[in-house]
Design a protein around this motif. Structure first.
Motif, short mmCIF file in Angstrom:
data_model
loop_
_atom_site.label_atom_id
_atom_site.label_comp_id
_atom_site.label_asym_id
_atom_site.label_seq_id
_atom_site.Cartn_x
_atom_site.Cartn_y
_atom_site.Cartn_z
N GLY A 67 0.77 -1.20 0.00
CA GLY A 67 0.00 0.00 0.00
C GLY A 67 0.81 1.26 0.00
N ALA A 71 -1.42 3.66 8.39
CA ALA A 71 -2.62 3.57 9.22
C ALA A 71 -2.91 4.91 9.87
CB ALA A 71 -2.42 2.51 10.30
N THR A 111 -5.54 -4.81 0.61
CA THR A 111 -6.70 -4.40 1.40
C THR A 111 -7.28 -5.59 2.17
OG1 THR A 111 -8.36 -4.89 -0.30
CG2 THR A 111 -7.25 -2.76 -0.44
N ASP A 127 -6.92 -1.28 5.62
CA ASP A 127 -5.67 -2.04 5.60
C ASP A 127 -5.92 -3.49 6.03
OD1 ASP A 127 -3.99 -0.03 4.77
OD2 ASP A 127 -3.45 0.61 6.80
N SER A 137 -7.99 0.74 10.00
CA SER A 137 -7.31 1.85 9.35
C SER A 137 -7.93 2.05 7.97
CB SER A 137 -5.81 1.55 9.22
OG SER A 137 -5.13 2.63 8.64
N LYS A 150 -7.41 9.71 5.33
CA LYS A 150 -7.34 8.46 6.10
C LYS A 150 -7.97 8.70 7.46
CE LYS A 150 -2.62 9.35 7.72
NZ LYS A 150 -1.23 8.82 7.73
#
Length: 461
Positions: A67, A71, A111, A127, A137, A150
């Motif tokens: 990714g 987080a 994911t 996440d 997250s 986020k």
């Protein structure tokens, strides 16, 4: 589109949804229904009438990425820097990229399965989960890999985290997703839409801005059930019937609708979904056994046949009444009957929404946003083939079936029909905002990979 819902009385899943209801007394209850056919492609909207949890309205009670993001740590969304664009090596699990001339992705992100939402603005995802007690997250990235916000979603307190399953619901017409937890054990491979009991708070996000809302929900002592196409939940009364529908509306505020506010009467039966911040109801009234479809702000569309199929898109609801082949486009301002232009809609067709939300496709029928239609049977050739994916330049990916649906294959066809490429039957992409988007899974983790349509260089096969 919509899949059927099934579930237990106090129990509801994003890939599938809805069917026919059973009679009641005075509140809403949930009964088990058979499952319906579902596709894994997130933007392939499913038939609404294959299987569902039906709800009974009664006043006295019911019978029976690698990714590119980190987080988040706060409870509200925060801005973050952009990720890589156009230079990412795709995972090896995507087959057939060479046939389309694709080698580098704009993004590839790992994911948590079943907790991602695709739309024109990008990917909202969680996440991979390694610790069930840790906050979720949540991230949002554009299809070029730029992270725009986020946030984190806490696990409900007072319960064993190992006993909880995280869930996601979405309303693409409104641009909102919600995250919540259930005590049900959820099979991520099962794409049937199911009602599940809600544990703890409900958290929702505007996918464009990351603006967050939350509500105590099940922490307030009431009982709620929800499913993945209802951003909110059904409040269950002491007798097991539905006493209210709570939904995130167009102001992105959680509002409560009583059965009376929704125009439902004692003995009404049906299912409830979110669409554009409104409650979409499909069911029957006791005075008239014919099915009807209505939104809480519009007049109902009555007299649907029992096998009518319903799909929701970001801009409208499409209703195919298979008893007389009527295809209707429904918005909050009313309904319009569409011309099929001689196209036959196969019984198990799924609706696909094309890149940019410019067109929808059903079978071999292309539907523009103004309601004009075009039958692509001459371009496609085989009358049994259906459109699987549509690109912004008008090219399509077509699905062919054989052996009574037991085997299938795919072909890319350019907009003018001059280029046709056979593709593998696995890793078939969807299309969003001028990108081809693939989803692959391995070792309990999903990977979402996007390619720019500008890089597409298919070679005839």
């Amino acid at each position: 589109m919509e899949p059927p819902i099934s579930g237990t009385l106090l129990a509801p899943d994003k890939e599938s949804y809805l069917q026919h209801a059973e009679p009641y007394s005075t509140s809403l209850s949930v009964n088990h229904r058979p499952t319906m056919e579902v596709v894994v492609n997130r933007r392939i909207v499913l038939s609404a009438l294959a299987a569902s949890a039906s709800l009974c309205l009664a006043v006295t009670g019911c019978s029976g990425t690698s990714g590119t993001s980190q987080a988040g740590a706060s409870s509200s969304a925060t801005a973050s820097p952009a990720g890589p664009v156009g230079t990412v090596d795709p995972p090896s699990g995507i087959e057939g990229l060479d046939k389309l001339g694709l080698s580098k992705a704009t993004m590839s992100i790992k994911t948590a399965p079943g907790l991602s939402n695709y739309d024109e603005k990008g990917l909202t995802y969680v996440d991979p989960i390694t610790d069930p007690a840790a906050d979720l997250s949540v991230h949002h990235v554009t299809w070029d890999g730029k992270e725009t916000w986020k946030a984190s979603v806490p696990v409900p307190s007072g319960a064993d985290p190992a006993s909880l399953s995280p869930m996601m619901s979405y309303d693409d017409a409104l641009g909102v997703v919600s995250y919540w937890f259930t005590t049900d054990q959820v099979d991520r491979e099962d794409s049937t839409l199911r009602l599940h009991p809600v544990s703890g708070k409900l958290h929702w996000f505007d996918t464009s801005t990351g603006k967050q809302g939350s509500d105590p929900f099940a922490e307030d002592g009431n009982t709620y059930s929800a499913h993945t196409q209802l951003v909110g939940g059904l409040q269950i009364g002491p007798g097991g019937g539905m006493s209210a529908v709570k939904i995130v509306d167009s102001s992105h505020t959680l509002v409560s609708h009583s059965p009376q506010e929704l125009g439902l009467t004692d003995g009404s039966r049906g299912e409830f979904y979110s669409w554009k911040g409104q409650v979409r109801f499909r069911g029957t009234e006791p005075a008239d056994p014919a099915d009807l479809l209505k939104l809480n702000t519009s007049k109902p569309i009555p007299d649907l046949s029992a096998d009518a199929r319903i799909w929701t898109t970001p801009t409208r609801i499409l209703v195919l009444d298979q008893s007389d082949s009527r295809l209707q486009s429904v918005t909050d301002s009313g309904a319009q009957v569409l011309d099929l232009k001689g196209c036959t809609i196969p019984p198990k067709s799924n609706l696909t929404v094309g890149s940019g939300d410019t067109y929808e496709h059903l079978g071999q029928l292309r539907i523009a946003q103004d309601g004009t239609t075009e039958c692509l049977s001459k371009t496609i050739g085989n009358p049994s083939d259906t459109i699987s994916t549509t690109l912004s330049d008008g090219s399509i990916i077509v699905r062919s079936t054989a052996d009574e649906g037991k085997t299938f294959s795919f072909r890319y066809i350019s907009a003018d029909g001059s280029t046709k490429v056979d593709l593998p039957k696995k890793s078939v992409p969807s299309a969003h905002d001028n990108h081809l988007v693939y989803s692959t899974s391995a070792d309990g983790i999903s990977t979402v990979t996007a390619f720019s349509e500008k890089d597409l260089k298919p070679s005839s096969s």
